[in-house]
Design an enzyme around this catalytic site. Structure first.
Site, PDB file in Angstrom:
ATOM      1  N   VAL A  93     -28.871  46.078  43.343  1.00  0.00           N
ATOM      2  CA  VAL A  93     -27.692  46.456  44.126  1.00  0.00           C
ATOM      3  C   VAL A  93     -27.930  46.199  45.610  1.00  0.00           C
ATOM      4  O   VAL A  93     -27.043  45.718  46.321  1.00  0.00           O
ATOM      5  CB  VAL A  93     -27.305  47.921  43.865  1.00  0.00           C
ATOM      6  CG1 VAL A  93     -26.157  48.359  44.786  1.00  0.00           C
ATOM      7  CG2 VAL A  93     -26.897  48.111  42.404  1.00  0.00           C
ATOM      8  N   ARG A  98     -44.002  50.219  48.729  1.00  0.00           N
ATOM      9  CA  ARG A  98     -44.451  49.162  47.804  1.00  0.00           C
ATOM     10  C   ARG A  98     -43.789  47.835  48.125  1.00  0.00           C
ATOM     11  O   ARG A  98     -44.366  46.768  47.894  1.00  0.00           O
ATOM     12  CB  ARG A  98     -44.138  49.548  46.355  1.00  0.00           C
ATOM     13  CG  ARG A  98     -44.871  50.763  45.840  1.00  0.00           C
ATOM     14  CD  ARG A  98     -44.657  50.923  44.334  1.00  0.00           C
ATOM     15  NE  ARG A  98     -43.242  50.895  43.976  1.00  0.00           N
ATOM     16  CZ  ARG A  98     -42.452  51.957  44.000  1.00  0.00           C
ATOM     17  NH1 ARG A  98     -42.932  53.135  44.394  1.00  0.00           N
ATOM     18  NH2 ARG A  98     -41.179  51.865  43.637  1.00  0.00           N
ATOM     19  N   CYS A 148     -20.415  53.203  38.464  1.00  0.00           N
ATOM     20  CA  CYS A 148     -19.823  51.877  38.247  1.00  0.00           C
ATOM     21  C   CYS A 148     -18.704  51.896  37.217  1.00  0.00           C
ATOM     22  O   CYS A 148     -17.649  51.270  37.417  1.00  0.00           O
ATOM     23  CB  CYS A 148     -20.907  50.884  37.835  1.00  0.00           C
ATOM     24  SG  CYS A 148     -21.990  51.480  36.507  1.00  0.00           S
ATOM     25  N   GLN A 186     -21.264  48.807  28.345  1.00  0.00           N
ATOM     26  CA  GLN A 186     -21.877  48.630  29.656  1.00  0.00           C
ATOM     27  C   GLN A 186     -23.115  47.747  29.600  1.00  0.00           C
ATOM     28  O   GLN A 186     -23.968  47.885  28.726  1.00  0.00           O
ATOM     29  CB  GLN A 186     -22.214  50.003  30.255  1.00  0.00           C
ATOM     30  CG  GLN A 186     -20.957  50.822  30.520  1.00  0.00           C
ATOM     31  CD  GLN A 186     -21.235  52.211  31.063  1.00  0.00           C
ATOM     32  OE1 GLN A 186     -20.656  53.184  30.608  1.00  0.00           O
ATOM     33  NE2 GLN A 186     -22.103  52.316  32.058  1.00  0.00           N
ATOM     34  N   ARG A 206     -24.260  51.203  25.697  1.00  0.00           N
ATOM     35  CA  ARG A 206     -24.957  50.084  26.332  1.00  0.00           C
ATOM     36  C   ARG A 206     -24.957  48.914  25.360  1.00  0.00           C
ATOM     37  O   ARG A 206     -25.248  49.080  24.171  1.00  0.00           O
ATOM     38  CB  ARG A 206     -26.403  50.484  26.664  1.00  0.00           C
ATOM     39  CG  ARG A 206     -27.152  49.470  27.500  1.00  0.00           C
ATOM     40  CD  ARG A 206     -26.710  49.508  28.947  1.00  0.00           C
ATOM     41  NE  ARG A 206     -27.134  50.719  29.642  1.00  0.00           N
ATOM     42  CZ  ARG A 206     -26.689  51.062  30.847  1.00  0.00           C
ATOM     43  NH1 ARG A 206     -25.816  50.294  31.487  1.00  0.00           N
ATOM     44  NH2 ARG A 206     -27.106  52.176  31.427  1.00  0.00           N
ATOM     45  N   HIS A 210     -19.398  45.199  33.058  1.00  0.00           N
ATOM     46  CA  HIS A 210     -19.024  46.313  32.187  1.00  0.00           C
ATOM     47  C   HIS A 210     -17.620  46.073  31.628  1.00  0.00           C
ATOM     48  O   HIS A 210     -16.727  45.591  32.342  1.00  0.00           O
ATOM     49  CB  HIS A 210     -19.006  47.625  32.963  1.00  0.00           C
ATOM     50  CG  HIS A 210     -20.356  48.154  33.318  1.00  0.00           C
ATOM     51  ND1 HIS A 210     -21.536  47.583  32.896  1.00  0.00           N
ATOM     52  CD2 HIS A 210     -20.724  49.246  34.067  1.00  0.00           C
ATOM     53  CE1 HIS A 210     -22.562  48.288  33.369  1.00  0.00           C
ATOM     54  NE2 HIS A 210     -22.089  49.302  34.076  1.00  0.00           N
ATOM     55  N   ASN A 248     -20.303  44.958  37.443  1.00  0.00           N
ATOM     56  CA  ASN A 248     -20.780  46.298  37.820  1.00  0.00           C
ATOM     57  C   ASN A 248     -21.700  46.285  39.031  1.00  0.00           C
ATOM     58  O   ASN A 248     -21.863  47.323  39.689  1.00  0.00           O
ATOM     59  CB  ASN A 248     -21.491  46.961  36.642  1.00  0.00           C
ATOM     60  CG  ASN A 248     -22.617  46.120  36.086  1.00  0.00           C
ATOM     61  OD1 ASN A 248     -22.381  45.042  35.531  1.00  0.00           O
ATOM     62  ND2 ASN A 248     -23.843  46.583  36.229  1.00  0.00           N
TER      63      ASN A 248
END
Length: 346
Positions: free
Chosen positions: A19, A44, A136, A163, A243, A250, A323
């Site tokens: 995202v 990281r 979403c 999704q 899912r 989606h 999404n």
């Protein structure tokens, strides 16, 4: 209202994730008036490089030690626990945070916003300096529901979602890829299981997020409470979330019951005029949009608009959206655009 002449300092929190990278791409695509864009992520990822637009590269800075003083807006998608710590810290420094995690969505002092649906709610950012981006699956549904609610008055919604794995981040997409490849190579699917509770390749899993006391999953609960906060607290919502083995996009089948008489022809006419909605609804082969076709696209696509004869004033339709874009990054940037244009310098 207009944008500030000298532009805005914008931070993207979680810039190394799916995202976050999409946020950076969309800021550049839409020509957001940023005089500086800062990429932030965990220690990281600090020092790694991410793209901003076609010809700029940003070096990721460490979120834990970053000073938000002088930053106007933060677009945040680092996960709820990280957001719980750093979004209030950024807001305290005078930065308005548009948060894409679940952390603040149901906080009564934090507006939950979809610009095509309730842009006026953005004014509530002054209470805590935070605006929440909805889930979403909720976003794409309420974009389609808003014009129908205004025209016909929605009483009840029953939605079933399909999704994509990108809703679980890069790890979910990797799991789908690795399991699919592994099955063709006669490898046990469990050799490539980290994110999902059951096999995702060539399968469908009726389970997103944790189970709650009433048997619903938290994803289903989110669609209920978020829809009512954004659109209308009187609307009843029942959600079923699954899912499916899709990388991006989606899909949802939505059934509604309305106060006023409704039919497919009238609903189709209303939706064709709606902001953020594209109707592709031909009763023939390929006369609809699938998740694979909406990847990389901005609109919410609505197809299969039909009368529901099993109830008075009933309608059903199919809607799909990317999404990662409208369901997350694009909606966040759109909120930022309205915030800057109408509120920050008002």
């Amino acid at each position: 209202m207009a944008y500030r002449n000298d532009g805005y300092r914008v931070a993207v929190i979680g810039a190394s994730g799916n995202v976050g990278r999409e946020m950076l791409a969309i800021l550049a695509e839409r020509g957001f008036p940023a005089k500086e864009v800062i990429a932030l992520a965990s220690s990281r990822s600090a020092g790694q490089e991410v793209s901003y637009g076609e010809d700029q590269v940003l070096k990721i800075q460490n979120l834990e030690t970053f000073d938000f003083t002088g930053v106007d807006i933060a677009l945040s998608s680092p996960g709820a626990k990280v957001s719980a710590e750093h979004s209030p810290r950024a807001a305290k420094a005078g930065c308005v945070v548009i948060d894409n995690t679940s952390q603040f969505r149901m906080d009564p002092d934090v507006p939950l916003v979809v610009p095509e649906v309730n842009p006026e709610a953005i004014a509530g950012f002054r209470k805590k300096g935070i605006i929440a981006n909805p889930n979403c699956s909720t976003i794409q549904m309420v974009v389609a529901l808003k014009p129908l609610h205004e025209a016909f008055g929605i009483q009840r919604v029953v939605v079933s979602t399909y999704q994509s794995t990108s809703g679980s981040g890069k790890a979910g997409m990797d799991e789908l890829f690795n399991q699919t490849r592994g099955i063709f190579m006669n490898q046990p699917w469990r050799d490539h299981q980290e994110k999902f509770t059951k096999q995702i390749a060539f399968n469908a899993i009726p389970h997103i997020d944790v189970f709650m006391d009433d048997g619903a999953t938290k994803e289903e609960w989110k669609m209920n409470v978020e829809t009512r906060k954004i659109l209308d607290p009187k609307i009843k919502v029942h959600a079923n979330c699954a899912r499916v083995p899709v990388f991006i996009g989606h899909a949802e089948y939505v059934n509604i019951e309305t106060d006023k008489p409704i039919d497919a022809e009238a609903a189709r006419a209303v939706l064709r005029k709606a902001k953020g909605v594209t109707v592709v609804d031909m009763r023939e082969d390929e006369g609809y949009v699938s998740p694979a076709e909406c990847a990389g696209e901005d609109p919410v696509y609505v197809s299969r608009i039909r009368d529901d004869a099993t109830t008075e004033n009933g309608l059903s339709f199919w809607c799909v959206a990317d999404n990662l874009r409208k369901g997350a990054a694009l909606n966040t940037v759109q909120i930022a655009e309205v915030l800057c244009r109408d509120y920050l310098d008002a």
